[in-house]
Design a protein around this motif. Sequence first.
Motif, PDB file in Angstrom:
ATOM      1  N   ILE A  89      61.403 -14.125   4.015  1.00 25.47           N
ATOM      2  CA  ILE A  89      61.047 -15.034   5.111  1.00 25.47           C
ATOM      3  C   ILE A  89      61.703 -16.389   4.892  1.00 25.47           C
ATOM      4  CG2 ILE A  89      59.127 -16.289   6.185  1.00 25.47           C
ATOM      5  CD1 ILE A  89      57.372 -13.793   5.451  1.00 25.47           C
ATOM      6  N   PHE A 100      53.300  -1.429  13.681  1.00 27.92           N
ATOM      7  CA  PHE A 100      53.126  -2.869  13.780  1.00 27.92           C
ATOM      8  C   PHE A 100      52.250  -3.414  12.673  1.00 27.92           C
ATOM      9  CE2 PHE A 100      53.694  -2.242  18.560  1.00 27.92           C
ATOM     10  CZ  PHE A 100      55.059  -2.234  18.403  1.00 27.92           C
ATOM     11  N   MET A 101      52.646  -4.557  12.164  1.00 28.65           N
ATOM     12  CA  MET A 101      51.897  -5.213  11.106  1.00 28.65           C
ATOM     13  C   MET A 101      51.083  -6.340  11.721  1.00 28.65           C
ATOM     14  SD  MET A 101      52.334  -3.750   8.294  1.00 28.65           S
ATOM     15  CE  MET A 101      53.393  -2.539   7.516  1.00 28.65           C
ATOM     16  N   LEU A 102      50.088  -5.960  12.499  1.00 27.47           N
ATOM     17  CA  LEU A 102      49.254  -6.960  13.162  1.00 27.47           C
ATOM     18  C   LEU A 102      47.801  -6.697  12.805  1.00 27.47           C
ATOM     19  CD1 LEU A 102      50.934  -6.788  16.670  1.00 27.47           C
ATOM     20  CD2 LEU A 102      51.141  -8.645  15.023  1.00 27.47           C
ATOM     21  N   GLU A 110      46.479 -16.435  15.697  1.00 25.59           N
ATOM     22  CA  GLU A 110      46.042 -16.273  14.304  1.00 25.59           C
ATOM     23  C   GLU A 110      47.000 -15.375  13.531  1.00 25.59           C
ATOM     24  OE1 GLU A 110      41.228 -16.802  14.194  1.00 25.59           O
ATOM     25  OE2 GLU A 110      41.984 -14.990  15.114  1.00 25.59           O
ATOM     26  N   ALA A 113      50.005 -17.470  12.773  1.00 31.91           N
ATOM     27  CA  ALA A 113      49.757 -18.536  11.797  1.00 31.91           C
ATOM     28  C   ALA A 113      49.511 -17.997  10.395  1.00 31.91           C
ATOM     29  CB  ALA A 113      48.550 -19.361  12.237  1.00 31.91           C
ATOM     30  N   LEU A 114      49.145 -16.733  10.299  1.00 36.25           N
ATOM     31  CA  LEU A 114      48.746 -16.155   9.013  1.00 36.25           C
ATOM     32  C   LEU A 114      49.825 -16.345   7.943  1.00 36.25           C
ATOM     33  CD1 LEU A 114      46.772 -14.465   7.348  1.00 36.25           C
ATOM     34  CD2 LEU A 114      47.845 -12.431   8.271  1.00 36.25           C
ATOM     35  N   GLY A 115      49.407 -16.937   6.855  1.00 33.81           N
ATOM     36  CA  GLY A 115      50.314 -17.092   5.729  1.00 33.81           C
ATOM     37  C   GLY A 115      51.211 -18.314   5.809  1.00 33.81           C
ATOM     38  N   LEU A 116      51.193 -19.034   6.941  1.00 31.71           N
ATOM     39  CA  LEU A 116      52.033 -20.223   7.069  1.00 31.71           C
ATOM     40  C   LEU A 116      51.249 -21.461   6.642  1.00 31.71           C
ATOM     41  CD1 LEU A 116      53.770 -19.761  10.530  1.00 31.71           C
ATOM     42  CD2 LEU A 116      54.830 -19.687   8.277  1.00 31.71           C
ATOM     43  N   LYS A 165      56.381 -13.481  15.823  1.00 29.35           N
ATOM     44  CA  LYS A 165      55.984 -13.798  14.450  1.00 29.35           C
ATOM     45  C   LYS A 165      57.223 -14.109  13.605  1.00 29.35           C
ATOM     46  CE  LYS A 165      53.672 -10.705  11.954  1.00 29.35           C
ATOM     47  NZ  LYS A 165      52.852  -9.475  11.759  1.00 29.35           N
ATOM     48  N   ARG A 169      58.788 -17.957  12.291  1.00 33.25           N
ATOM     49  CA  ARG A 169      59.103 -18.273  10.896  1.00 33.25           C
ATOM     50  C   ARG A 169      60.559 -18.634  10.716  1.00 33.25           C
ATOM     51  NH1 ARG A 169      54.625 -15.821  11.099  1.00 33.25           N
ATOM     52  NH2 ARG A 169      53.118 -15.903   9.391  1.00 33.25           N
TER      53      ARG A 169
ATOM     54  N   LEU B 173      41.352 -17.492   7.332  1.00 30.31           N
ATOM     55  CA  LEU B 173      42.244 -16.620   8.111  1.00 30.31           C
ATOM     56  C   LEU B 173      42.845 -15.541   7.209  1.00 30.31           C
ATOM     57  CD1 LEU B 173      43.596 -16.103  10.844  1.00 30.31           C
ATOM     58  CD2 LEU B 173      45.382 -17.717  10.193  1.00 30.31           C
ATOM     59  N   LYS B 174      43.260 -15.986   6.011  1.00 34.16           N
ATOM     60  CA  LYS B 174      43.842 -15.016   5.072  1.00 34.16           C
ATOM     61  C   LYS B 174      42.805 -13.990   4.643  1.00 34.16           C
ATOM     62  CE  LYS B 174      47.118 -18.251   3.125  1.00 34.16           C
ATOM     63  NZ  LYS B 174      47.398 -19.097   1.974  1.00 34.16           N
ATOM     64  N   ALA B 184      49.641  -5.840   6.764  1.00 27.01           N
ATOM     65  CA  ALA B 184      50.172  -6.895   7.616  1.00 27.01           C
ATOM     66  C   ALA B 184      50.199  -8.218   6.864  1.00 27.01           C
ATOM     67  CB  ALA B 184      49.332  -7.016   8.883  1.00 27.01           C
ATOM     68  N   LEU B 188      53.542 -10.756   5.439  1.00 25.07           N
ATOM     69  CA  LEU B 188      53.697 -12.177   5.749  1.00 25.07           C
ATOM     70  C   LEU B 188      53.618 -13.032   4.489  1.00 25.07           C
ATOM     71  CD1 LEU B 188      51.694 -12.441   9.055  1.00 25.07           C
ATOM     72  CD2 LEU B 188      54.145 -12.340   8.719  1.00 25.07           C
ATOM     73  N   VAL B 190      51.274 -13.066   2.186  1.00 23.01           N
ATOM     74  CA  VAL B 190      49.940 -13.409   1.687  1.00 23.01           C
ATOM     75  C   VAL B 190      49.647 -12.501   0.493  1.00 23.01           C
ATOM     76  CG1 VAL B 190      47.472 -13.406   2.220  1.00 23.01           C
ATOM     77  CG2 VAL B 190      49.128 -14.092   3.958  1.00 23.01           C
TER      78      VAL B 190
END
Lengths: 515, 310
Positions: A89, A100-102, A110, A113-116, A165, A169, B173-174, B184, B188, B190
Amino acid sequence: MSDVQSISFERQRIEHLELKNITKRFPGVLANAHVDFDVRAGEVHALLGENGAGKSTLMKILYGLYHPDEGEIFINGSPVRIASPNDAINLGIGMIHQHFMLVDSLTVAENIALGLPSSRGLLTDLDVVSARTEMLAKKYGLLVDPGAYIWQLAVGQRQRVEILKALYRGADLLILDEPTAVLTPQEVDEFMETIRQMTEEKHSIIFISHKLHEVIAISQRVTVLRNGRRVDSCPTAGCTKHDLARMMVGQEIVMPKLTTPPKRGEVRLELKNVHAQSDRETPALRGVDLQIFSGEIVGLAGVSGNGQAELAQVVTGLRPATQGQVLIEGRDMTGKLPGEIIRCGLAYIPEERMRDGMVQDFNISENIILRDHNKDPYAKRGFLLHRVIAEFTDRLIDLFHIKTPSRETPARNLSGGNIQKVVLARELSRQPRIIVAAQPSRGLDIGATEYVHNSLLEQREKGAAILLISEDLDEILALSDRVAVVYEGRIMGILDNKDAERERVGLLMAGVHPD
Amino acid sequence: MITDFFSATVLIGILASGIRLATPYLYASIGETFGQRSGVLNLGVEGQMLMGAFTAFYITLRTGNVWLGLLAAIGVGALMGLAMAFVSIHLRAVQGISGIGFYLFGLGMSDLLFQKLMGEVKTVSGFGAIEIPFLSSLPVVGEIFFRQNLLVYLAFLLVPVAWFVLNKTTLGLKIRAVGENPQAADTLGVSVAGIRYLTVTMGGVFSAIGGASLSIANLNVFQQNMTSGLGFIAVALVYFGGWKPFGVLFGALLFSMVNSLQLWMQILNVPIPSDFAVMMPYVLTIIVLVLTVGRVRGPSALTKPFIREG
């Protein structure tokens, strides 16, 4: 916001990414052997190959999910180390996974935003994320509501979220792993437009697929993998579908075709106003009417999750119908046990062949007699007659070309294609009168797929009534005497083979009546 | 007698002790909520509470300082949480079974230490009641809510804090993402294992504080197996509360109020066999769980170890 932007500004853009001499071994399998691959800014480079050819492995290496045993990755000429998705990334690589990775229970914003890092430190900044997402969405034509929950979205919209997503990034390079597999033909067109938009913005795209016409339509270059090795790379402009197919399989392939008109007989299977619920107790079937005659294949087309799985289960007695009737050769079999339905001569090739078609720890013999193990000639007075069973199994192994060390081999040690052949052998050797085949060729290589198709055509000749459920439209169009399209648990229309054009079926799949 | 029972004093008494009784449940259930939201079921809560209760009591007894007692309990809880995390995340043990292992360990270990180090039931002076100025002098309400000890106040404060952390922070959130779809979250960047280690360790700490709230705040004694199933009820409350802090609060209050009611019934000799009275809260738990089953869906990845696969 500043944090997010700085990620994309700190590093140089990806102008040229190269994978050199990549080798990856898994226990017993050489997934990638000395593969070279490269992609430039503004280019779509297709990666073509059959299931198990090593496409996904190669891309997972690029995305840091796997580590190569040999080989190096270069960006703009300098070597980089990608040890984790985070590294990928940060280098500007984004991946749209086949599955899908959702997170379904979270909103679009959300998920993005995850992981950012957040502009508010420890607190989330979903309003900022939403605003920026909408900006990106407008720019690339990927409209989606940032406040919507993922579970509320259709498959096509979910894919947009995946792409957003990656773009959010700051991805310069996008890996698209079989992105069109879950889309209707119309959604595919929109998706192709998005890809064009992205290449105009100088993004690099790696497009993984085994659908030749899409590869030819969208890519500038194509690389073919087979058995983990690179067969060839060439500009797409100079390739025909035929060339690519030959490179992919290593031999000439013939698409199956309906050569004879159906010898249509009596109605074997009839559904009248069938309703059923999904596992989540939401309506899955809302009044299905369908008749299948002896000697014909009826293809059930539709986007995944429109009630296909439930329909197969209702017919086979695995799921109760909440309303309506299932008639087998005129007899009302609604609510009967699977065993009674099987005795009517129904064969079932289940979608999840590993889970529903097999006992994985049983050997081939045991799996072959699974249905009739307590009956003559396999058992007498409660004892299994091993000699009879062994002879019968050997005959089927021979007849169905099952590649296995012996009949004692546990099913779990067989390849996907051979497992499907065991299922076919068991089901088709019972001289079925009705066949329900759910996704019978999913995940199989071209050779095994051809075998499955020919078996179904053979049964059609013998007069079986066949319901073919598939999400692969090409398969449906090639094999079906009639195409029934299912949308949100209803049959949207039934077309004869000659009227079933891709466009028309596609519209029906999207819930639109063409006229 | 029956009329006595419904006098204002008794009702206030029932409510006030109900609030106090809810304390250990709140700590343990909120801690467990974090663990479960990230996908780890810790059935060892009871063991962690017992160890927390003993440690807090013993250190307080030795040093005469409740704060040191509490701190020691936190340390022991963190260690036990970390061990549970290691077993279920790193070694990928079946969580239901390893949790029972930790329960039995806590039960046996706290008993052993009690026998060896104390040998008899003693008392300490724990956290005393703190009267909140002005509020505590309000009629009825003051007595019920504002004359409790510090750990009671903190337990109730923990509920909105937990809600805030889960829903309004990037960490929350995580946690939610990891419990629903670890694949998922992993793609990302995490750290699934990192988040789970954090929540399970935190769960251990809160369970231990819950235990300490019994031994150095509410009862000020330590006895063998003094939690007697309280930790398991706390796990049930997480399901009952739909994995939401305020849902857990509601469940904890309902349960402890019924418990308080039956205690007062025994004290006042209400003519109901005491066995039935004692059963009341447990029967209620079963009824409530049966009624709420399937109402809310839990975290999808609950009890599933995460393996990055192809």
